[in-house]
Scaffold this motif. Structure first.
Motif, PDB file in Angstrom:
ATOM      1  N   UNK A   7      44.063  42.654  35.730  1.00 24.49           N
ATOM      2  CA  UNK A   7      43.473  41.316  35.809  1.00 24.49           C
ATOM      3  C   UNK A   7      43.511  40.631  34.445  1.00 24.49           C
ATOM      4  N   UNK A  14      51.943  31.250  29.908  1.00 27.26           N
ATOM      5  CA  UNK A  14      52.890  30.473  30.709  1.00 27.26           C
ATOM      6  C   UNK A  14      52.483  29.010  30.772  1.00 27.26           C
ATOM      7  N   UNK A  30      49.208  34.236  32.337  1.00 26.32           N
ATOM      8  CA  UNK A  30      49.095  32.886  32.899  1.00 26.32           C
ATOM      9  C   UNK A  30      48.790  31.880  31.800  1.00 26.32           C
ATOM     10  N   UNK A  31      47.934  32.288  30.884  1.00 28.67           N
ATOM     11  CA  UNK A  31      47.569  31.416  29.776  1.00 28.67           C
ATOM     12  C   UNK A  31      48.803  31.079  28.935  1.00 28.67           C
ATOM     13  N   UNK A  48      47.157  39.718  33.429  1.00 31.30           N
ATOM     14  CA  UNK A  48      47.716  38.564  34.136  1.00 31.30           C
ATOM     15  C   UNK A  48      47.038  37.274  33.674  1.00 31.30           C
ATOM     16  N   UNK A  49      45.744  37.362  33.359  1.00 31.94           N
ATOM     17  CA  UNK A  49      45.067  36.187  32.810  1.00 31.94           C
ATOM     18  C   UNK A  49      45.767  35.720  31.544  1.00 31.94           C
ATOM     19  N   UNK A  88      40.448  51.821  39.544  1.00 27.30           N
ATOM     20  CA  UNK A  88      39.577  50.722  39.148  1.00 27.30           C
ATOM     21  C   UNK A  88      39.954  50.228  37.752  1.00 27.30           C
ATOM     22  N   UNK A  91      43.085  48.173  37.902  1.00 26.00           N
ATOM     23  CA  UNK A  91      42.838  46.850  38.482  1.00 26.00           C
ATOM     24  C   UNK A  91      42.217  45.921  37.438  1.00 26.00           C
ATOM     25  N   UNK A  92      41.268  46.459  36.676  1.00 23.67           N
ATOM     26  CA  UNK A  92      40.605  45.637  35.655  1.00 23.67           C
ATOM     27  C   UNK A  92      41.601  45.244  34.558  1.00 23.67           C
ATOM     28  N   UNK A 103      36.229  59.448  41.625  1.00 23.54           N
ATOM     29  CA  UNK A 103      37.534  59.684  42.229  1.00 23.54           C
ATOM     30  C   UNK A 103      38.489  58.501  42.082  1.00 23.54           C
ATOM     31  N   UNK A 104      37.947  57.284  42.123  1.00 22.74           N
ATOM     32  CA  UNK A 104      38.859  56.129  42.052  1.00 22.74           C
ATOM     33  C   UNK A 104      38.741  55.406  40.712  1.00 22.74           C
ATOM     34  N   UNK A 158      28.546  53.007  37.727  1.00 21.00           N
ATOM     35  CA  UNK A 158      28.677  52.690  39.152  1.00 21.00           C
ATOM     36  C   UNK A 158      30.033  53.091  39.728  1.00 21.00           C
ATOM     37  N   UNK A 159      31.014  53.289  38.842  1.00 14.90           N
ATOM     38  CA  UNK A 159      32.359  53.588  39.342  1.00 14.90           C
ATOM     39  C   UNK A 159      32.426  54.996  39.918  1.00 14.90           C
ATOM     40  N   UNK A 160      32.862  55.120  41.184  1.00 15.92           N
ATOM     41  CA  UNK A 160      33.039  56.463  41.743  1.00 15.92           C
ATOM     42  C   UNK A 160      34.112  57.203  40.948  1.00 15.92           C
ATOM     43  N   UNK A 195      30.735  49.036  34.050  1.00 15.51           N
ATOM     44  CA  UNK A 195      30.748  49.610  35.399  1.00 15.51           C
ATOM     45  C   UNK A 195      30.733  51.135  35.376  1.00 15.51           C
TER      46      UNK A 195
END
Lengths: 202, 221
Positions: free
Chosen positions: B95, B105, B102-103, B98-99, B88, B91-92, B83-84, B79-81, B76
């Motif tokens: 994710x 757990x 969860x696995x 947590x995957x 981003x 967040x990635x 500033x954020x 494509x990633x702006x 990405x």
């Protein structure tokens, strides 16, 4: 201005994708997690009741052992878990106990002998005590000290004592040095549980 | 960051990054090891290394997250702006973490309980964020994967070394198995599995790594 719109759309799309992935993962693993939590509770009850079980058993097997050996019985407000082994061995009766610890709630199961005179076993399934001090309550070496402890003192008064110092008594369990607060709180919640089960019996 | 010299756009045409791959691998796993040289992410390294098994699972988690987040951030990157970009990245990373959580757990409940909050805390592990910022944002996906693997391995190996010695000295066992003869006469030194043991072990490992590497790093600083 165009840049702002793009940034907003980018953030929204990325956020949605991440959320979707996680939602999918959570719903996919939900049944496994539920089975694990169930098996853990069952394992704690079995451990408190001292039901023989092989090492490293699967969660399905634990539930199977539980269903075969343990009966749930409602006594007033209290659910009791009764273990009646086949053969000569004596069974046990377990109740759930809970109360505030030093840092957070402590929860566990307490098993008594069928005539309700002494402790058969104890397990803790939730605690946030200080690691290395109060946290030691989950250790087998500490929990084993409860086995065989009378729930009454010599004069017949109900209640156990968890203390490091003091004279030996049939209702006294050697506490953990450095974890006086945790021991006091555990003592209090166990005595509450013992009190309520004896009351229910009468 | 010392690997800015690697941040190149010209390495795509020559096969697998034209030798850059090996260099990236070496850089992450050894020369610029995130734990022993850069001393990043030591919170988890101190907390979960009381047993070798925990260390290995934690190492695997960081490799997985680092590779995954590096790949996505790299894909990405155009494509990633700007500033954020950090939000981003977080967040990635979150994710992937947590995957993995969860696995664990769902399929390794006991391990998940032993590692407690430390799996979730990988989100804030500066190694991962650092690689995304310093490497994946400027490099193509394949090279970013290599970098993720390299840094993940660099972290995992150091963790495994610490975990091995802490468990060995603290309990006299390896991976929970007793060692014949040795376990009988050895009196476990409890301090090794408690917090002070983690500091001793990590300090010694960092010392040894730097000693082997020589004084070159100090000049760079």
């Amino acid at each position: 201005m165009k840049g702002n719109v793009y940034t907003l759309i980018y953030a929204a799309v990325l956020g949605t994708i991440c959320a979707l992935v996680l939602t999918f993962a959570a719903s996919f693993t939900a049944p496994y997690k539920k089975a694990n939590a169930e098996a853990e509770e069952v394992e704690n009850i079995l451990m408190a009741l001292n039901v023989p079980m092989p090492e490293d058993v699967s969660s399905e097997k634990l539930v199977e052992i539980y269903n075969k050996n343990v009966q749930e019985q409602q006594r007033g407000d209290i659910t009791t878990y009764i273990y009646k082994p086949t053969g000569a061995a004596e069974g046990a009766l377990a109740v759930r106990f809970a109360g505030p610890g030093l840092w957070g709630p402590i929860k566990g199961f307490l098993a008594l002998d069928p005539t309700l005179t002494e402790i058969r076993g104890i397990t803790f399934y939730e605690q946030e005590e200080t690691p290395g001090l109060g946290g030691e309550i989950v250790k087998e070496s500490f929990r084993d000290k409860f086995v065989g402890t009378s729930i009454r003192d010599q004069a017949g008064n109900l209640g156990i004592i968890i203390k490091t110092a003091g004279q030996e008594a049939p209702n006294k369990v050697d506490g953990i040095s450095g974890a006086t607060m945790t021991c006091d709180k555990v003592q209090q919640m166990l005595n509450e549980a013992i009190g309520s089960i004896i009351e229910e019996k009468q | 960051m010392a690997d800015q010299q690697l941040a190149c756009a010209t390495c795509q045409p020559k096969g697998l990054c034209g030798g850059k791959g090996i260099l990236t691998l070496k850089e992450g796993a050894w020369a610029n090891n995130p734990l022993s040289i850069q001393v990043l992410g030591i919170c988890s390294a101190l907390a979960v290394t009381n047993r070798l098994e925990n260390s290995l699972v934690m190492g695997a988690a960081v490799i997985f997250v680092c590779v995954g987040s590096n790949l996505i951030v790299s894909l990405l990157r155009k494509r990633t702006p700007h500033r954020i970009r950090m939000i981003a990245e977080v967040a990635i990373i979150a994710t992937f973490v947590i995957l993995f959580d969860q696995f664990l757990k769902a399929f390794y409940w006991d391990m998940s309980k032993q590692l407690g909050p430390y799996v979730g805390l990988i989100i804030t592990n500066c190694i991962i964020m650092g690689r995304a910022e310093a490497f994946a944002l400027q490099n193509p996906p394949i090279l970013s994967i290599v970098d993720g693997v390299a840094n993940g391995i660099g972290y995992a190996v150091v963790l495994a070394i610490i975990g091995f010695f802490r468990e060995f000295l603290g309990t006299g066992e390896i991976l929970g198995h007793t060692i014949p003869v040795f376990s009988k006469w050895y009196t476990p030194n409890q301090i090794m599995i408690l917090a002070p043991g983690a500091f001793f072990a990590l300090g010694i490992v960092i010392g040894i790594f730097n000693w082997i590497k020589g004084p070159e790093t100090e000049e760079k600083k």
